[in-house]
Enzyme design. Structure first.
Site, short mmCIF file in Angstrom:
data_model
loop_
_atom_site.label_atom_id
_atom_site.label_comp_id
_atom_site.label_asym_id
_atom_site.label_seq_id
_atom_site.Cartn_x
_atom_site.Cartn_y
_atom_site.Cartn_z
N CYS A 124 45.00 -64.20 9.96
CA CYS A 124 43.41 -64.32 9.68
C CYS A 124 42.83 -63.03 9.95
O CYS A 124 41.68 -62.91 9.36
CB CYS A 124 42.78 -65.24 10.90
SG CYS A 124 43.82 -67.23 10.85
N ASN B 86 39.11 -73.53 7.00
CA ASN B 86 39.85 -72.27 7.51
C ASN B 86 40.72 -71.54 6.43
O ASN B 86 41.76 -72.10 6.30
CB ASN B 86 40.48 -72.43 8.89
CG ASN B 86 41.03 -71.17 9.38
OD1 ASN B 86 41.23 -70.22 8.88
ND2 ASN B 86 41.51 -71.28 10.69
N HIS C 281 35.29 -64.49 11.34
CA HIS C 281 36.31 -65.44 10.73
C HIS C 281 36.09 -66.78 10.87
O HIS C 281 35.78 -67.36 11.92
CB HIS C 281 37.81 -65.34 11.53
CG HIS C 281 38.93 -66.13 11.14
ND1 HIS C 281 39.27 -66.54 9.84
CD2 HIS C 281 39.72 -66.99 11.81
CE1 HIS C 281 40.20 -67.61 9.97
NE2 HIS C 281 40.48 -67.68 11.21
#
Length: 333
Positions: A122, A289, A258
């Protein structure tokens, strides 16, 4: 001893254009709750997610990347042949080698640009952005293209209560080039490998191949531990990125973390004591996500909806498996 000639790099680098691609399949919470014995209310309370985007078979890592990159190039006013370096952040290109960046560079027509993938989960986009800024300022590239792209639906166990509702697909790209003013601040990055197992691929590929019934490996996550770590440690990282860029919280216009979990985003904002006027990205609610793609997707949405304007000062923070992390201050293109 021969004397090397000096680099002809730019004094500063900036993001010149941004583009994104969102897959066509919209998956509401109602479509995932039965498999994990859950509810729409529980998912929203735990993560802030109402729905997510999952790619169709035709929406490959390469296809989504090229679409996002073409938009970024167009907005930057840069021809693909001017791109000297293509950096792709992803963990869902299913070939160990070659890098998907090489195929993307070829399809875009970049005329033999350097091209490579990075695996920082990520945090990958922020890692790629830091590298792109350095290669432009160092003279290794006139212009660089950074892509964050994932098809995490392929690695998601739809029966895993801890992850089935979280992960999603998409792509985001930015063009990085020379600038008269600093547009990408110093990166603050690192990792906490002692917590390597908190987010990981469950099965080793060798174990998958040796199994009597091979299945695609899945992602697993110790959600509570990740929440505690990210909510507080990343606030420190964000503050350090502000300090290194010479920017105060009062100077900040936009916060783009994020898109891991809405509760983590809220906890970071509180811990950093961000002013109420600072606009905060909340793309996770409708996108899910998307790992390395989440920051460009979230920033682009903020620009489209008027929450971020060209010239605004934005703080980017990313964190994920490994536990790898990165943060930097940027000027919104």
């Amino acid at each position: 001893m021969a004397r090397l000639s000096e680099s002809r790099g730019a004094q500063h680098a900036a993001i010149l254009g941004i583009g994104t691609y969102r897959p066509s399949r919209v998956i509401p919470n109602a479509d995932v709750v039965d498999a994990i014995d859950s509810s729409d209310e529980w998912i929203q309370q735990r993560s802030g997610i109402r729905q997510r985007r999952w790619a169709t078979p035709e929406e490959t890592v390469q296809m989504m990347s090229v679409a996002a990159a073409r938009t970024a190039l167009d907005r930057a006013g840069i021809d693909a042949r001017q791109i000297d370096c293509v950096i792709v952040a992803t963990v869902t290109h299913m070939l160990q080698t070659p890098a998907i960046a090489t195929a993307i560079a070829h399809e875009l027509g970049t005329d033999q640009a350097a091209a490579f993938d990075i695996s920082a989960a990520c945090a990958g986009f922020c890692h790629g952005l830091a590298l792109a800024s350095d290669v432009v300022r160092g003279g290794s590239a006139g212009y660089a293209l950074v892509i964050g792209v994932e098809r995490l639906s392929e690695l998601t166990d739809i029966g895993d209560r801890g992850t089935a509702f979280i992960f999603a697909d998409g792509a985001g790209a930015v063009v990085v080039g020379p600038s008269d003013e600093p547009g990408i601040g110093p990166v603050v990055w690192g990792s906490d490998g002692e917590q390597f197992d908190l987010i990981r691929q469950r099965e080793d590929w060798r174990d998958v191949v040796a199994s009597d019934k091979p299945e695609m490996p899945h992602l697993i996550m110790q959600g509570n531990a990740v929440f505690r770590w990210a909510s507080f440690e990343m606030a420190k990282t964000g503050q350090l990125a502000l300090d290194r860029a010479g920017v105060s919280r009062d100077d900040l216009d936009v916060f783009v973390p994020h898109q891991a979990n809405m509760r983590i985003t809220d906890a970071m904002a509180r811990a950093m004591k961000l002013p109420e006027r600072v606009k905060i990205a909340r793309d996770i609610a409708d996108q899910g996500n998307t790992s390395a793609a989440s920051i460009p997707l979230a920033l682009d949405r903020m620009i489209e909806e008027g929450d971020a304007r060209s010239g605004d000062t934005a703080l980017l923070i990313a964190f994920g498996a490994g536990l790898a992390y990165a943060a930097q201050v940027v000027t919104v293109p």
